[in-house]
Design a protein around this motif. Structure first.
Motif, PDB file in Angstrom:
ATOM      1  N   ALA A  88       0.832  -1.206   0.000  1.00  0.00           N
ATOM      2  CA  ALA A  88       0.000   0.000   0.000  1.00  0.00           C
ATOM      3  C   ALA A  88       0.869   1.258   0.000  1.00  0.00           C
ATOM      4  O   ALA A  88       0.537   2.241  -0.662  1.00  0.00           O
ATOM      5  CB  ALA A  88      -0.936  -0.004   1.206  1.00  0.00           C
ATOM      6  N   ARG A  89       1.987   1.227   0.702  1.00  0.00           N
ATOM      7  CA  ARG A  89       2.874   2.393   0.737  1.00  0.00           C
ATOM      8  C   ARG A  89       3.636   2.590  -0.575  1.00  0.00           C
ATOM      9  O   ARG A  89       4.063   3.697  -0.881  1.00  0.00           O
ATOM     10  CB  ARG A  89       3.860   2.262   1.889  1.00  0.00           C
ATOM     11  N   LEU A  90       3.819   1.522  -1.342  1.00  0.00           N
ATOM     12  CA  LEU A  90       4.536   1.631  -2.610  1.00  0.00           C
ATOM     13  C   LEU A  90       3.664   2.165  -3.744  1.00  0.00           C
ATOM     14  O   LEU A  90       4.182   2.674  -4.726  1.00  0.00           O
ATOM     15  CB  LEU A  90       5.083   0.262  -3.035  1.00  0.00           C
ATOM     16  N   LEU A  91       2.354   2.046  -3.599  1.00  0.00           N
ATOM     17  CA  LEU A  91       1.454   2.478  -4.660  1.00  0.00           C
ATOM     18  C   LEU A  91       1.437   3.998  -4.764  1.00  0.00           C
ATOM     19  O   LEU A  91       1.560   4.698  -3.761  1.00  0.00           O
ATOM     20  CB  LEU A  91       0.043   1.960  -4.391  1.00  0.00           C
ATOM     21  N   PRO A  92       1.275   4.528  -5.974  1.00  0.00           N
ATOM     22  CA  PRO A  92       1.221   5.987  -6.124  1.00  0.00           C
ATOM     23  C   PRO A  92      -0.042   6.547  -5.475  1.00  0.00           C
ATOM     24  O   PRO A  92      -1.041   5.838  -5.339  1.00  0.00           O
ATOM     25  CB  PRO A  92       1.207   6.190  -7.642  1.00  0.00           C
ATOM     26  N   PRO A  93      -0.020   7.813  -5.068  1.00  0.00           N
ATOM     27  CA  PRO A  93      -1.205   8.410  -4.458  1.00  0.00           C
ATOM     28  C   PRO A  93      -2.388   8.421  -5.422  1.00  0.00           C
ATOM     29  O   PRO A  93      -2.215   8.469  -6.638  1.00  0.00           O
ATOM     30  CB  PRO A  93      -0.778   9.830  -4.112  1.00  0.00           C
ATOM     31  N   MET A  94      -3.588   8.371  -4.850  1.00  0.00           N
ATOM     32  CA  MET A  94      -4.817   8.400  -5.649  1.00  0.00           C
ATOM     33  C   MET A  94      -5.233   9.853  -5.887  1.00  0.00           C
ATOM     34  O   MET A  94      -5.009  10.716  -5.041  1.00  0.00           O
ATOM     35  CB  MET A  94      -5.975   7.724  -4.905  1.00  0.00           C
ATOM     36  N   ARG A  95      -5.876  10.094  -7.028  1.00  0.00           N
ATOM     37  CA  ARG A  95      -6.502  11.390  -7.281  1.00  0.00           C
ATOM     38  C   ARG A  95      -7.876  11.370  -6.620  1.00  0.00           C
ATOM     39  O   ARG A  95      -8.656  10.448  -6.837  1.00  0.00           O
ATOM     40  CB  ARG A  95      -6.645  11.633  -8.775  1.00  0.00           C
ATOM     41  N   VAL A  96      -8.164  12.365  -5.808  1.00  0.00           N
ATOM     42  CA  VAL A  96      -9.439  12.456  -5.095  1.00  0.00           C
ATOM     43  C   VAL A  96      -9.927  13.908  -5.122  1.00  0.00           C
ATOM     44  O   VAL A  96      -9.195  14.811  -5.510  1.00  0.00           O
ATOM     45  CB  VAL A  96      -9.312  11.985  -3.624  1.00  0.00           C
ATOM     46  N   ARG A  97     -11.155  14.106  -4.687  1.00  0.00           N
ATOM     47  CA  ARG A  97     -11.678  15.455  -4.485  1.00  0.00           C
ATOM     48  C   ARG A  97     -11.286  15.892  -3.075  1.00  0.00           C
ATOM     49  O   ARG A  97     -11.520  15.172  -2.102  1.00  0.00           O
ATOM     50  CB  ARG A  97     -13.195  15.490  -4.617  1.00  0.00           C
ATOM     51  N   ALA A  98     -10.696  17.051  -2.954  1.00  0.00           N
ATOM     52  CA  ALA A  98     -10.280  17.561  -1.649  1.00  0.00           C
ATOM     53  C   ALA A  98     -11.499  17.709  -0.747  1.00  0.00           C
ATOM     54  O   ALA A  98     -12.527  18.232  -1.154  1.00  0.00           O
ATOM     55  CB  ALA A  98      -9.561  18.892  -1.804  1.00  0.00           C
ATOM     56  N   GLY A  99     -11.403  17.207   0.466  1.00  0.00           N
ATOM     57  CA  GLY A  99     -12.476  17.322   1.434  1.00  0.00           C
ATOM     58  C   GLY A  99     -13.556  16.256   1.322  1.00  0.00           C
ATOM     59  O   GLY A  99     -14.459  16.212   2.139  1.00  0.00           O
ATOM     60  N   CYS A 100     -13.488  15.392   0.343  1.00  0.00           N
ATOM     61  CA  CYS A 100     -14.494  14.339   0.183  1.00  0.00           C
ATOM     62  C   CYS A 100     -14.179  13.205   1.153  1.00  0.00           C
ATOM     63  O   CYS A 100     -13.095  12.635   1.118  1.00  0.00           O
ATOM     64  CB  CYS A 100     -14.511  13.820  -1.244  1.00  0.00           C
ATOM     65  N   ARG A 101     -15.123  12.870   2.002  1.00  0.00           N
ATOM     66  CA  ARG A 101     -14.868  11.820   2.990  1.00  0.00           C
ATOM     67  C   ARG A 101     -14.851  10.426   2.392  1.00  0.00           C
ATOM     68  O   ARG A 101     -14.409   9.479   3.017  1.00  0.00           O
ATOM     69  CB  ARG A 101     -15.876  11.896   4.126  1.00  0.00           C
ATOM     70  N   PHE A 102     -15.331  10.276   1.140  1.00  0.00           N
ATOM     71  CA  PHE A 102     -15.347   8.978   0.480  1.00  0.00           C
ATOM     72  C   PHE A 102     -14.187   8.803  -0.497  1.00  0.00           C
ATOM     73  O   PHE A 102     -14.045   7.761  -1.110  1.00  0.00           O
ATOM     74  CB  PHE A 102     -16.670   8.774  -0.260  1.00  0.00           C
ATOM     75  N   HIS A 103     -13.365   9.833  -0.678  1.00  0.00           N
ATOM     76  CA  HIS A 103     -12.237   9.801  -1.628  1.00  0.00           C
ATOM     77  C   HIS A 103     -12.711   9.394  -3.026  1.00  0.00           C
ATOM     78  O   HIS A 103     -12.159   8.494  -3.650  1.00  0.00           O
ATOM     79  CB  HIS A 103     -11.130   8.864  -1.146  1.00  0.00           C
ATOM     80  N   CYS A 104     -13.740  10.051  -3.492  1.00  0.00           N
ATOM     81  CA  CYS A 104     -14.339   9.714  -4.786  1.00  0.00           C
ATOM     82  C   CYS A 104     -13.400  10.018  -5.943  1.00  0.00           C
ATOM     83  O   CYS A 104     -12.547  10.903  -5.866  1.00  0.00           O
ATOM     84  CB  CYS A 104     -15.637  10.480  -4.971  1.00  0.00           C
ATOM     85  N   ASP A 105     -13.607   9.295  -7.026  1.00  0.00           N
ATOM     86  CA  ASP A 105     -12.844   9.495  -8.250  1.00  0.00           C
ATOM     87  C   ASP A 105     -13.264  10.824  -8.869  1.00  0.00           C
ATOM     88  O   ASP A 105     -14.436  11.032  -9.171  1.00  0.00           O
ATOM     89  CB  ASP A 105     -13.140   8.339  -9.213  1.00  0.00           C
ATOM     90  N   PRO A 106     -12.332  11.765  -9.070  1.00  0.00           N
ATOM     91  CA  PRO A 106     -12.699  13.069  -9.630  1.00  0.00           C
ATOM     92  C   PRO A 106     -13.247  12.979 -11.052  1.00  0.00           C
ATOM     93  O   PRO A 106     -13.938  13.879 -11.504  1.00  0.00           O
ATOM     94  CB  PRO A 106     -11.410  13.870  -9.603  1.00  0.00           C
ATOM     95  N   ASP A 107     -12.929  11.904 -11.758  1.00  0.00           N
ATOM     96  CA  ASP A 107     -13.422  11.747 -13.125  1.00  0.00           C
ATOM     97  C   ASP A 107     -14.855  11.239 -13.171  1.00  0.00           C
ATOM     98  O   ASP A 107     -15.448  11.161 -14.242  1.00  0.00           O
ATOM     99  CB  ASP A 107     -12.508  10.794 -13.905  1.00  0.00           C
ATOM    100  N   ARG A 108     -15.423  10.860 -12.011  1.00  0.00           N
ATOM    101  CA  ARG A 108     -16.799  10.357 -11.952  1.00  0.00           C
ATOM    102  C   ARG A 108     -17.558  11.078 -10.837  1.00  0.00           C
ATOM    103  O   ARG A 108     -17.926  10.472  -9.833  1.00  0.00           O
ATOM    104  CB  ARG A 108     -16.779   8.857 -11.717  1.00  0.00           C
ATOM    105  N   PRO A 109     -17.817  12.369 -10.985  1.00  0.00           N
ATOM    106  CA  PRO A 109     -18.436  13.139  -9.908  1.00  0.00           C
ATOM    107  C   PRO A 109     -19.855  12.696  -9.569  1.00  0.00           C
ATOM    108  O   PRO A 109     -20.303  12.869  -8.445  1.00  0.00           O
ATOM    109  CB  PRO A 109     -18.424  14.577 -10.431  1.00  0.00           C
ATOM    110  N   GLY A 110     -20.556  12.085 -10.489  1.00  0.00           N
ATOM    111  CA  GLY A 110     -21.917  11.637 -10.231  1.00  0.00           C
ATOM    112  C   GLY A 110     -22.002  10.440  -9.305  1.00  0.00           C
ATOM    113  O   GLY A 110     -23.074  10.127  -8.791  1.00  0.00           O
ATOM    114  N   ASP A 111     -20.894   9.761  -9.065  1.00  0.00           N
ATOM    115  CA  ASP A 111     -20.886   8.574  -8.208  1.00  0.00           C
ATOM    116  C   ASP A 111     -20.736   8.906  -6.724  1.00  0.00           C
ATOM    117  O   ASP A 111     -20.903   8.037  -5.877  1.00  0.00           O
ATOM    118  CB  ASP A 111     -19.750   7.628  -8.606  1.00  0.00           C
TER     119      ASP A 111
END
Length: 80
Positions: A35-58
């Motif tokens: 888990a530490r070796l994996l690159p960071p995920m792209r998320v929406r800042a402040g989102c408690r679910f760490h949603c995919d920014p490319d799928r805002p409707g989810d």
């Protein structure tokens, strides 16, 4: 175990890996290390679910913050 962890790291449809074995064999250490070796995920800042920014409707919160990065989550569920 190594192969299962690597598959789970690259294929989201797997959903996770359950590792079991004797105490002290390095199960949690191996999973945390990957888990530490994996690159960071792209998320929406402040989102408690760490949603995919490319799928805002989810996102259940309909968050619209700026795009940020977050470390890949590691969840340890003791079954005992």
């Amino acid at each position: 175990m190594k192969r299962a962890l690597l598959i789970a790291a690259v294929e989201p449809k797997v959903g996770g890996v359950m590792i079991f074995g004797d105490r002290g064999t390095g199960k949690s250490t191996a999973a945390r290390a990957l888990a530490r070796l994996l690159p960071p995920m792209r998320v929406r800042a402040g989102c408690r679910f760490h949603c995919d920014p490319d799928r805002p409707g989810d996102c259940p919160d309909r968050c619209g913050g700026r795009i940020a990065t977050a470390p890949v989550p590691f969840v340890d569920l003791p079954l005992g």
